[in-house]
Scaffold this motif. Structure first.
Motif, short mmCIF file in Angstrom:
data_model
loop_
_atom_site.label_atom_id
_atom_site.label_comp_id
_atom_site.label_asym_id
_atom_site.label_seq_id
_atom_site.Cartn_x
_atom_site.Cartn_y
_atom_site.Cartn_z
N MET A 1 0.85 -1.20 0.00
CA MET A 1 0.00 0.00 0.00
C MET A 1 0.89 1.25 0.00
O MET A 1 1.83 1.36 0.78
CB MET A 1 -0.93 -0.01 1.22
N LYS A 2 0.57 2.18 -0.88
CA LYS A 2 1.39 3.39 -1.04
C LYS A 2 1.34 4.29 0.18
O LYS A 2 2.34 4.92 0.55
CB LYS A 2 0.90 4.13 -2.29
N TYR A 3 0.19 4.36 0.83
CA TYR A 3 0.01 5.26 1.97
C TYR A 3 -0.05 4.43 3.25
O TYR A 3 -0.67 3.37 3.30
CB TYR A 3 -1.27 6.08 1.79
N ASN A 4 0.58 4.92 4.30
CA ASN A 4 0.71 4.17 5.55
C ASN A 4 -0.38 4.58 6.53
O ASN A 4 -0.20 5.52 7.31
CB ASN A 4 2.09 4.40 6.16
N PHE A 5 -1.48 3.85 6.51
CA PHE A 5 -2.58 4.14 7.43
C PHE A 5 -2.38 3.47 8.78
O PHE A 5 -3.17 3.70 9.70
CB PHE A 5 -3.91 3.73 6.80
N ASP A 6 -1.34 2.63 8.90
CA ASP A 6 -1.05 2.00 10.19
C ASP A 6 -0.32 2.93 11.15
O ASP A 6 -0.29 2.70 12.36
CB ASP A 6 -0.19 0.74 10.00
N LYS A 7 0.27 3.99 10.63
CA LYS A 7 1.05 4.90 11.45
C LYS A 7 0.14 5.65 12.42
O LYS A 7 -0.90 6.18 12.04
CB LYS A 7 1.79 5.90 10.57
N ILE A 8 0.55 5.69 13.68
CA ILE A 8 -0.23 6.40 14.70
C ILE A 8 0.25 7.85 14.78
O ILE A 8 1.44 8.12 14.96
CB ILE A 8 -0.12 5.72 16.07
N THR A 9 -0.66 8.76 14.63
CA THR A 9 -0.38 10.19 14.78
C THR A 9 -0.91 10.63 16.14
O THR A 9 -2.10 10.49 16.42
CB THR A 9 -1.07 10.99 13.67
N GLU A 10 -0.04 11.15 16.98
CA GLU A 10 -0.45 11.61 18.31
C GLU A 10 -1.33 12.85 18.18
O GLU A 10 -0.91 13.88 17.66
CB GLU A 10 0.77 11.92 19.16
N ARG A 11 -2.57 12.74 18.66
CA ARG A 11 -3.52 13.85 18.53
C ARG A 11 -3.79 14.55 19.86
O ARG A 11 -4.43 15.61 19.87
CB ARG A 11 -4.84 13.36 17.93
N ARG A 12 -3.34 13.97 20.95
CA ARG A 12 -3.52 14.66 22.24
C ARG A 12 -2.73 15.96 22.25
O ARG A 12 -1.66 16.06 21.67
CB ARG A 12 -3.09 13.77 23.40
N ASN A 13 -3.29 16.97 22.90
CA ASN A 13 -2.67 18.29 23.01
C ASN A 13 -2.51 18.97 21.66
O ASN A 13 -1.60 19.80 21.48
CB ASN A 13 -1.31 18.18 23.72
N SER A 14 -3.41 18.64 20.72
CA SER A 14 -3.40 19.30 19.42
C SER A 14 -4.66 20.14 19.22
O SER A 14 -4.92 20.63 18.12
CB SER A 14 -3.29 18.26 18.29
N GLY A 15 -5.45 20.28 20.29
CA GLY A 15 -6.72 20.98 20.17
C GLY A 15 -7.80 20.12 19.56
O GLY A 15 -8.81 20.63 19.08
N SER A 16 -7.63 18.80 19.59
CA SER A 16 -8.60 17.88 19.02
C SER A 16 -9.79 17.74 19.94
O SER A 16 -9.66 17.36 21.11
CB SER A 16 -7.94 16.50 18.81
N TYR A 17 -10.99 18.01 19.41
CA TYR A 17 -12.20 17.82 20.21
C TYR A 17 -12.35 16.36 20.62
O TYR A 17 -12.73 16.05 21.75
CB TYR A 17 -13.42 18.27 19.40
N LYS A 18 -12.01 15.48 19.71
CA LYS A 18 -12.15 14.04 19.95
C LYS A 18 -11.21 13.55 21.06
O LYS A 18 -11.60 12.76 21.91
CB LYS A 18 -11.87 13.30 18.64
N TRP A 19 -9.95 14.01 21.02
CA TRP A 19 -8.94 13.48 21.92
C TRP A 19 -8.69 14.34 23.15
O TRP A 19 -8.27 13.83 24.20
CB TRP A 19 -7.62 13.30 21.16
#
Length: 390
Positions: A1-19
């Motif tokens: 697969m050309k794009y890596n969807f398994d990679k975890i992007t840290e979203r805490r402390n990014s202003g994310s409503y979800k996280w």
């Protein structure tokens, strides 16, 4: 697969409503309907270029924007959109609210097919109108439209608008041409105007894909507005951009006036740049994303079937939202989600968020790396084991 969807992007402390809304660091939030993947590289490149310009004043929407939307829907879905039909705005929910304002008076009724996206309820009530539920029929493995109920609800003289979710959130249905046509016939016959929310249209897994309401015959198309946005498919909801497609010029003028009254008539430069890039260069990325999401769904489906026979997942035709039947546990949706949160930190939506017809279900957002999906399944199983062994 050309794009890596398994990679975890840290979203805490990014202003994310979800996280960042939850206060516990051990939470796994699978509630708010955005994805935990970075958007398409072409979109990131376009945004980077726009940032480097350094000036972010009031935005003129260029011809290229309209061409990108028109070409995307023509090439992918066979839907031919005339440029004159466009009204751009800051999101699908503001669009729906403005259309209700334009076409109703306080006290009028608006049809919804429950269980359904929770913001439909607030958009109706915020305009002084009354939700008129026509509950979907749950057959045990999918939802069907109650056409007799729709006819009865639409025939009420106070009913002026129907909100259609196509594809359906949270039920995951992709409505067929015959279903859309029957809905269109009933509403046209009863002078009920259709507003079709098609924000999840690119996230489909059925062979034929979704059917745009705008592909129906002209008499039905002229009795409807279709709301679209790249926000779900490309994970750019925070850039706040959407389009209302309204063929009837008289209705379009009324909606445009309501958009201005609600003061959601302006969009920002990043939403414009992202839309152009997504619809011009994002097709390959989106195709691989949809394949990955379907793999996440099958992972959940198989785990539930093998490890949690008390639960049943709705066969999914669209969206990245698993609709899980928990009725065999004997628990309410609220008590089930509270139990998950308390014992394992897994955060999902109770079905009752989407109307009383959602009782006995929960909604789980699986638009994340597969390792997080597996973590969620193990937390779900641990919570069930703990509850039923207690």
């Amino acid at each position: 697969m050309k794009y890596n969807f398994d990679k975890i992007t840290e979203r805490r402390n990014s202003g994310s409503y979800k996280w960042d809304t939850p206060e516990r660091d051990d939470l796994l939030p699978m509630w708010v309907a955005d994805m935990d993947f970075p958007t398409a590289p072409a979109v990131i490149d376009a945004l980077r270029k726009r940032v480097e310009h350094g000036v972010f004043g009031y935005t003129h929407v260029p011809d290229e924007y309209y061409r990108s939307v028109i070409n995307w829907f023509s090439n992918r879905h066979g839907w031919e959109i005339d440029r004159s039909w466009f009204i751009y705005t800051s999101g699908v929910v503001p669009a729906i609210s403005a259309i209700i304002k334009a076409l109703t008076e306080p006290g009028d009724k608006v049809i919804i097919q429950t269980p359904v996206y929770n913001c439909f309820f607030s958009s109706i009530r915020n305009n002084g109108c009354i939700p008129a539920p026509n509950p979907l029929i749950y057959t045990g493995d999918r939802y069907e439209v109650d056409f007799d109920g729709l006819e009865a609800t639409a025939s009420d003289p106070k009913t002026k608008v129907m909100l259609l979710c196509n594809p359906h959130n949270p039920g995951g249905r992709v409505w067929t041409t015959s279903e859309l046509t029957r809905i269109a016939e009933i509403c046209l016959r009863n002078n009920v105007y259709i507003v079709s929310d098609e924000i999840h249209c690119e996230l489909t897994y059925t062979e034929g894909g979704y059917i745009p309401y705008g592909n129906l015959p002209e008499q039905f198309r002229n009795n409807a507005s279709v709301c679209v946005s790249p926000s779900k498919a490309f994970n750019i909801a925070g850039l706040q951009i959407a389009n209302i497609i309204t063929p009837d010029p008289a209705v379009r003028r009324r909606i445009d006036r309501a958009i201005n009254i609600n003061e959601v008539c302006d969009v920002n430069p990043f939403g414009v740049a992202a839309t152009i890039a997504a619809y011009t260069h994002g097709s390959d990325w989106l195709g691989q994303l949809v394949d990955y999401l379907h793999g996440n769904y099958t992972t959940i489906r198989d785990f539930i079937a093998e490890e949690m026979p008390l639960l049943k997942i709705m066969p999914l035709e669209a969206t990245y939202l698993a609709w899980i039947d928990i009725r065999a546990t004997g628990m309410t949706s609220e008590s089930f989600t509270d139990m998950l949160l308390r014992h394992t930190g897994l955060m999902v939506n109770p079905g009752t968020m989407y109307g009383s017809d959602g009782e006995g279900f929960v909604r789980l957002n699986f638009a994340c790396p597969r390792s997080m999906v597996c973590d969620a399944m193990h937390r779900l199983k641990a919570a069930l084991d703990m509850h039923f062994q207690a």
